[in-house]
Write a protein that holds these residues in place. Structure first.
Motif, PDB file in Angstrom:
ATOM      1  N   ALA A 182      59.708 -55.370  63.543  1.00  0.00           N
ATOM      2  CA  ALA A 182      59.414 -55.497  65.013  1.00  0.00           C
ATOM      3  C   ALA A 182      58.363 -56.424  65.235  1.00  0.00           C
ATOM      4  O   ALA A 182      57.520 -56.700  64.370  1.00  0.00           O
ATOM      5  CB  ALA A 182      58.831 -54.353  65.641  1.00  0.00           C
ATOM      6  N   HIS A 183      58.571 -57.478  66.020  1.00  0.00           N
ATOM      7  CA  HIS A 183      57.290 -58.267  66.482  1.00  0.00           C
ATOM      8  C   HIS A 183      56.756 -57.810  67.905  1.00  0.00           C
ATOM      9  O   HIS A 183      57.535 -57.344  68.916  1.00  0.00           O
ATOM     10  CB  HIS A 183      57.820 -59.736  66.332  1.00  0.00           C
ATOM     11  N   PRO A 184      55.713 -58.378  68.183  1.00  0.00           N
ATOM     12  CA  PRO A 184      54.913 -57.736  69.562  1.00  0.00           C
ATOM     13  C   PRO A 184      55.841 -57.961  70.763  1.00  0.00           C
ATOM     14  O   PRO A 184      55.971 -57.190  71.779  1.00  0.00           O
ATOM     15  CB  PRO A 184      53.864 -58.501  69.608  1.00  0.00           C
ATOM     16  N   ALA A 185      56.397 -59.345  71.002  1.00  0.00           N
ATOM     17  CA  ALA A 185      57.259 -59.510  72.069  1.00  0.00           C
ATOM     18  C   ALA A 185      58.537 -58.574  72.309  1.00  0.00           C
ATOM     19  O   ALA A 185      58.942 -58.179  73.126  1.00  0.00           O
ATOM     20  CB  ALA A 185      57.884 -60.945  71.813  1.00  0.00           C
TER      21      ALA A 185
ATOM     22  N   LYS B   5      56.213 -72.741  73.966  1.00  0.00           N
ATOM     23  CA  LYS B   5      54.827 -72.794  74.091  1.00  0.00           C
ATOM     24  C   LYS B   5      54.480 -73.454  72.635  1.00  0.00           C
ATOM     25  O   LYS B   5      54.684 -72.670  71.750  1.00  0.00           O
ATOM     26  CB  LYS B   5      53.900 -71.835  74.476  1.00  0.00           C
ATOM     27  N   ARG B   6      53.485 -74.375  72.660  1.00  0.00           N
ATOM     28  CA  ARG B   6      53.197 -75.058  71.166  1.00  0.00           C
ATOM     29  C   ARG B   6      52.039 -74.113  71.018  1.00  0.00           C
ATOM     30  O   ARG B   6      50.933 -74.207  71.870  1.00  0.00           O
ATOM     31  CB  ARG B   6      52.890 -76.522  71.547  1.00  0.00           C
ATOM     32  N   ILE B   7      51.652 -73.780  69.602  1.00  0.00           N
ATOM     33  CA  ILE B   7      50.612 -73.541  68.926  1.00  0.00           C
ATOM     34  C   ILE B   7      50.303 -74.377  67.851  1.00  0.00           C
ATOM     35  O   ILE B   7      51.177 -74.609  67.131  1.00  0.00           O
ATOM     36  CB  ILE B   7      51.046 -71.873  68.446  1.00  0.00           C
ATOM     37  N   MET B 257      54.418 -64.400  62.729  1.00  0.00           N
ATOM     38  CA  MET B 257      54.782 -63.459  64.092  1.00  0.00           C
ATOM     39  C   MET B 257      54.847 -64.251  65.372  1.00  0.00           C
ATOM     40  O   MET B 257      55.817 -63.854  65.984  1.00  0.00           O
ATOM     41  CB  MET B 257      53.219 -62.882  64.000  1.00  0.00           C
ATOM     42  N   LEU B 258      54.324 -65.480  65.405  1.00  0.00           N
ATOM     43  CA  LEU B 258      54.387 -66.319  66.459  1.00  0.00           C
ATOM     44  C   LEU B 258      55.680 -67.095  66.763  1.00  0.00           C
ATOM     45  O   LEU B 258      56.428 -67.198  67.679  1.00  0.00           O
ATOM     46  CB  LEU B 258      53.127 -67.503  66.599  1.00  0.00           C
ATOM     47  N   ASP B 259      56.439 -67.394  65.591  1.00  0.00           N
ATOM     48  CA  ASP B 259      57.497 -67.907  65.394  1.00  0.00           C
ATOM     49  C   ASP B 259      58.661 -66.839  65.885  1.00  0.00           C
ATOM     50  O   ASP B 259      59.383 -67.133  66.743  1.00  0.00           O
ATOM     51  CB  ASP B 259      57.643 -68.476  63.909  1.00  0.00           C
ATOM     52  N   ALA B 260      58.420 -65.611  65.577  1.00  0.00           N
ATOM     53  CA  ALA B 260      59.318 -64.582  65.778  1.00  0.00           C
ATOM     54  C   ALA B 260      59.266 -64.498  67.222  1.00  0.00           C
ATOM     55  O   ALA B 260      60.344 -64.059  68.179  1.00  0.00           O
ATOM     56  CB  ALA B 260      59.003 -63.110  64.813  1.00  0.00           C
ATOM     57  N   MET B 261      58.026 -64.477  67.848  1.00  0.00           N
ATOM     58  CA  MET B 261      58.088 -64.379  69.254  1.00  0.00           C
ATOM     59  C   MET B 261      58.322 -65.191  70.226  1.00  0.00           C
ATOM     60  O   MET B 261      58.323 -65.326  71.493  1.00  0.00           O
ATOM     61  CB  MET B 261      56.370 -63.828  69.618  1.00  0.00           C
ATOM     62  N   GLY B 262      58.900 -66.427  69.731  1.00  0.00           N
ATOM     63  CA  GLY B 262      59.347 -67.771  70.288  1.00  0.00           C
ATOM     64  C   GLY B 262      58.290 -68.727  70.360  1.00  0.00           C
ATOM     65  O   GLY B 262      58.630 -69.644  71.501  1.00  0.00           O
TER      66      GLY B 262
END
Lengths: 315, 315
Positions: A182-185, B5-7, B257-262
């Motif tokens: 799972a990931h947060p989104a 969104k760019r990180i 994580m951020l990648d998975a979240m889009g």
């Protein structure tokens, strides 16, 4: 002044955690650990599992453990039950709740429970009919956020199985991220739908920290309104598909975070950390939990001697 | 379809991570690692530190490393600079950015930099005057979320030091949770104020995973609008006040994580994980990062042979 929001923790270390430990943990240690956890303020403790002693020799002492633990007021003592025989044993042992489990992934259910999901459902239906409302039932659905073999699990599949059990009058559903996918989104999206669909049920989230996202997922779930979580002392537990990675979300780390954020977890964190620090001695190895090692945020350290000298020098 | 969104990630393993490693890491390995990281798509890499070779022998090869690394287009190569002498060396080495550091906690500054904060500020002012706008300057403020010796650090103190540097025209501020004391609610509150107060500056968040909250804090910061993070490959780094606990936020775990979240991190995660998996061999020990061990969410596993048999049996 507003009351702190209450979060309820279910401790699963002595069941979900212990069952993958290689060496048998003495019954005395199990009883002592459950009793120590009872003093910490948990809402619920998953004490053991009434599976076949051959399948999980670690938990072959389920009756004895349930018979010897002290029942603290306010704490529910739940047990895992795989089938009718397990349910009979659990009821004889005066469990406060029966926790049934099956996977929403067909492949995972075959790999883990050695039968198709429909067969699992039929077996659990037998249990539910046998219990007949006399003891509350919770159903833990594995792989709700993905299956390590099938990959994506669609939300409709989670809803479909959840609804079949909701229709049978179970008290709660535990939505399990069995292998830390799972990931947060995804958590936020799923929790929103689940809360609408199962508004009358106790919804518990069960995360693993396999890919480091355990507490981030707890945060996302809390932000979306979830108030019940499974946690495992020390982060015990894990999954055979992610060797080397850590296991269940660490109870004391999750509780420490929510406590710092101003939630009321009902837990005495000092007591809990004292218990967590005994865990490596019980299981015979280091455990993933971090707050037991690092201390709480506000467990301060004395400055080195040089600081006083420097203060004087620069005064 | 909306753009992701760019990180922006700044990799600090070869500076912040390496400097607490016990055994000297050969210059060839450092250069090879920075070059490998350059191919992964980082926005910035903190290559080394121009401190006294006596103070940090590990980074005594700062000039050689900076001279030998390949400069990939689009990647900024930043270096830590403690004083004027360091700044001169950094400029000679053609650093793209100078990263200055001091603590917002007086006790931590005395313990770590061996001088009061005002002395540190004066030294960094010398650097800023010397550089005179020719190279961008970032200031990393330590202990913004708490000091392991003083305890609470009030937000006004963070703002006060941030504003003194903002007034000197620095390009960015890095808000450091040096010893892993931040929790998500605190991050959200602080980030909101910082973004209003320093709207014209590049704001970077630097977290540690000391108490397991690293990714939860990254999540809270991203939710509040932060787009720049420090990360350390493998989770290298740490702090002497939390023995046994893990160090900096693990770059690949945060990026995963951020990648998975889009989010668009700009990072090629496959390449990054391949580099991360070389790290234990470079430093000679296991590292805390988890995705390098467990694989990405969608790195699936073959079902056990029993599954096919069971499918047939139940067909």
């Amino acid at each position: 002044m507003t009351a702190k929001k209450r979060i309820f923790f279910n401790e699963v270390a002595t069941r979900d955690g212990f069952q993958i430990e290689p060496g048998f943990i003495p019954t005395d240690d199990k009883v002592a650990l459950v009793d120590a956890l009872s003093d910490c303020g948990y809402a619920k403790i998953e004490v053991t599992s009434f599976t076949s002693p051959k399948a999980i020799p670690m938990l072959r002492d389920a009756e004895e453990v349930m018979g010897r633990i002290r029942r603290a007021p306010g704490v529910e003592y739940t047990v895992l039950v795989p089938n009718l025989r397990g349910a009979e044993r659990a009821l004889e042992s005066r469990a406060d709740e029966l926790n049934l489990v099956m996977s929403v992934s067909e492949t995972h259910n075959l790999a883990n429970l050695r039968m198709p999901r429909e067969k699992s459902f039929a077996a659990l239906l037998d249990v539910i009919c046998h219990v007949d409302g006399k003891t509350p039932i919770n159903v833990s659905l594995s792989c709700c956020f993905g299956c390590p073999m099938e990959g994506e699990v669609v939300l409709d599949e989670v809803l479909r199985w959840g609804e079949r059990f909701a229709g049978l009058g179970v008290r709660g559903l535990t939505i399990c991220d069995t292998t830390g996918m799972a990931h947060p989104a995804q958590v936020s999206r799923m929790v929103e739908v689940l809360q609408q669909r199962f508004a009358d049920l106790q919804l518990t989230l069960h995360f693993h920290n396999t890919r480091g996202m355990g507490l981030a997922n707890v945060l996302a779930a809390v932000q979306s309104g979830i108030t019940r979580f499974d946690g495992s002392l020390g982060g015990l537990g894990g999954c055979p598909y992610a060797p080397g990675a850590s296991g269940n979300v660490t109870s004391e780390d999750a509780i420490h975070m929510l406590d710092a954020m101003g939630y009321d977890t009902g837990i005495d964190l000092s007591k809990l950390l004292a218990v967590a620090r005994q865990l490596p001695g019980i299981v015979g190895h280091d455990v993933p939990g971090q707050v037991a090692k690092a201390g709480r945020i506000m467990d301060l350290h004395a400055p080195p001697a040089s600081v006083a000298e420097l203060r004087e020098q620069f005064a």
